[in-house]
Design an enzyme around this catalytic site. Structure first.
Site, PDB file in Angstrom:
ATOM      1  CG  ASP A   1      21.683 115.014  29.154  1.00 33.63           C
ATOM      2  OD1 ASP A   1      21.194 115.253  28.034  1.00 33.63           O
ATOM      3  OD2 ASP A   1      22.587 115.699  29.650  1.00 33.63           O
TER       4      ASP A   1
ATOM      5  NE  ARG B   1      14.014 136.391  39.701  1.00 28.40           N
ATOM      6  CZ  ARG B   1      13.210 136.593  40.747  1.00 28.40           C
ATOM      7  NH1 ARG B   1      12.499 135.603  41.235  1.00 28.40           N
ATOM      8  NH2 ARG B   1      13.128 137.785  41.307  1.00 28.40           N
TER       9      ARG B   1
ATOM     10  CE  LYS C   1      25.607 120.825  23.607  1.00 30.25           C
ATOM     11  NZ  LYS C   1      26.398 121.931  24.009  1.00 30.25           N
TER      12      LYS C   1
HETATM   13  C1  LIG Z   1      24.737 115.705  26.982  1.00 33.79           C
HETATM   14  C2  LIG Z   1      24.878 117.117  27.458  1.00 33.79           C
HETATM   15  N1  LIG Z   1      24.182 117.518  28.542  1.00 33.79           N
HETATM   16  C3  LIG Z   1      24.281 118.789  29.003  1.00 33.79           C
HETATM   17  C4  LIG Z   1      25.119 119.704  28.406  1.00 33.79           C
HETATM   18  C5  LIG Z   1      25.219 121.111  28.958  1.00 33.79           C
HETATM   19  O1  LIG Z   1      24.537 121.990  28.131  1.00 33.79           O
HETATM   20  P1  LIG Z   1      24.915 123.559  27.910  1.00 33.79           P
HETATM   21  O2  LIG Z   1      26.231 123.590  27.207  1.00 33.79           O
HETATM   22  O3  LIG Z   1      23.772 124.049  27.089  1.00 33.79           O
HETATM   23  O4  LIG Z   1      24.978 124.184  29.252  1.00 33.79           O
HETATM   24  C6  LIG Z   1      25.855 119.331  27.279  1.00 33.79           C
HETATM   25  C7  LIG Z   1      26.752 120.306  26.614  1.00 33.79           C
HETATM   26  O5  LIG Z   1      27.567 119.952  25.791  1.00 33.79           O
HETATM   27  C8  LIG Z   1      25.735 118.001  26.792  1.00 33.79           C
HETATM   28  O6  LIG Z   1      26.424 117.583  25.729  1.00 33.79           O
END
Ligand SMILES: Cc1ncc(COP(=O)(O)O)c(C=O)c1O
Length: 381
Positions: free
Chosen positions: A174, A50, A199
């Site tokens: 992000d 963890r 992604k």
């Molecule tokens: C821009 C963005 N940030 C965060 C996330 C969240 O990621 P996760 O689906 O891996 O939890 C996504 C998911 O589609 C996303 O497109």
């Protein structure tokens, strides 16, 4: 010597060179929950998965190096990384956010975040005036997606840093949509960078993952403490999968991007397509800013069809392209943001943003572009 990005995809900053047991080239999967201690008060460097695991540590080192960060934690999903990021802030903190964030981010802000006493304002952060106007005495951070999801608004990261400096705020980005191969927000002054590693980083639509990278020393210890306390770590096997995926990030993204440029141009000319949102098109309002801060336009395209019926028929008729949520993988996907990624965003906000029944998002994969165009052609016929 600092490696180029393609090399960083293979080995980060090279710290693990020759470091695997028995000279293994691939990272071994340390599928263990716990580690024995050589003696009292002694540690091999790992005690309990963890808190830390060698497979995960190698992955974290690669992402840290690609993003130019000080440290990175690998989480079980992108949302786990977003949740961890919120935990770093005191109750009462206010955030100014890009208005068309990923819907799941809005959901966690408005539920878990609000319950913790955090507040959020959503504005078009491609407008500096609107961003500044939304700042109040409790604002602690700007929270940006660029290009945004799904309307592809581009926010000027250097301008956001200037605003953040004037108001003593943190800048959080992000970076999921472009991946560290194409954009490094820390080099424009971001303090924290998030990724849905599900992604582009993992790239094969086969695992969930998330990353939170920090660029300030003061966050390294609190983040590591929270990470082991909350237990949001990525499993050793999934860490291996993402590490393996990142090795081909550069070649995947190049192919995806070149396919996306061709598809965006093709869609623009199609009689049933009203508008195409792709930051690689010179007429996109964010084209120049994106060129200034990113090394490419990526492979995410949104578009508006002539009618709702065209959008629905297209989703039902595609064969090679899948009608599915998510993005960034080798397989091309078509998403209906209104019902999927942004289904939980209140309808009036969705409509204001233009996430309507005729609005689709495509994540372009690495298939041959002729096959993708043929599939779109037959589905739009
Ligand atoms: C821009 C963005 N940030 C965060 C996330 C969240 O990621 P996760 O689906 O891996 O939890 C996504 C998911 O589609 C996303 O497109």
């Amino acid at each position: 010597m600092a490696y180029k990005m393609e090399t960083k995809c293979i080995c980060g900053d090279g710290k693990n060179d020759g470091g695997h047991p028995f000279g293994a080239i691939a990272a071994p999967i340390f599928q263990t929950a716990t580690f024995s201690h050589p003696g009292i008060g002694k540690s091999t460097g790992y005690d309990y998965t963890r808190a830390g695991n060698p497979t995960r540590a190698e992955l974290e080192q690669v992402v840290t190096s690609m993003e130019g960060a000080l440290d990175t934690v690998a989480c079980a999903s992108g949302m786990a990384a977003v949740g961890l990021c919120l935990e770093l802030f005191e109750p009462g903190s206010h955030f100014v956010c890009s208005e068309d964030l990923y819907g799941g981010s809005v959901r966690i802000f408005e539920t878990v975040g609000k319950a913790r006493g955090l507040t959020f304002s959503y504005v078009n952060t491609s407008r500096e005036d609107l961003t500044e106007q939304a700042i109040n005495e409790r604002t602690k951070a700007l929270y940006i997606e660029t290009p945004s999801n799904p309307t592809m608004e581009v926010t000027d990261l250097a301008a956001m840093r200037r605003i953040a400096d004037q108001h003593h705020l943190l800048l959080i980005v992000d970076n999921t949509f472009l991946s560290p191969y194409l954009q490094n927000p820390i080099s424009f002054g971001a303090d924290m960078v998030l990724h849905s590693g599900t992604k582009f980083l993992s790239g094969h639509n086969d695992t969930l993952a998330g990353f939170l990278s920090v660029a300030r020393e003061e966050f390294v210890k609190p983040l590591r403490y929270l990470y082991k306390t909350v237990g949001s770590g990525l499993s050793p096997f999934d860490s291996y999968l993402v590490l393996r995926g990142i090795k081909t990030l550069a070649v995947r993204v190049e192919r995806q991007q070149s396919n996306a440029g061709i598809i965006a141009g093709w869609l623009q000319k199609h009689r049933k397509i009203k508008q195409v949102y792709y930051v690689g098109l010179p007429e996109h309002p964010g084209y120049e800013v994106n060129q200034k801060q990113a090394r490419g336009a990526g492979s995410m395209i949104s578009f508006r069809t002539d009618t709702e019926e065209t959008a629905r028929t297209l989703l039902e008729r595609v064969k090679l392209i899948s009608f599915a949520e998510s993005l960034g993988g080798v397989e091309s996907l078509l998403t209906y943001p209104m019902l999927q990624t942004h289904g939980d965003v209140p309808v009036q906000i969705r409509e204001k943003l233009g996430i309507t029944a005729d609005f689709l998002r495509m994540s372009v994969g690495i298939e041959h572009v002729d096959d993708l165009l043929a599939d779109l052609e037959q589905a739009l016929a």
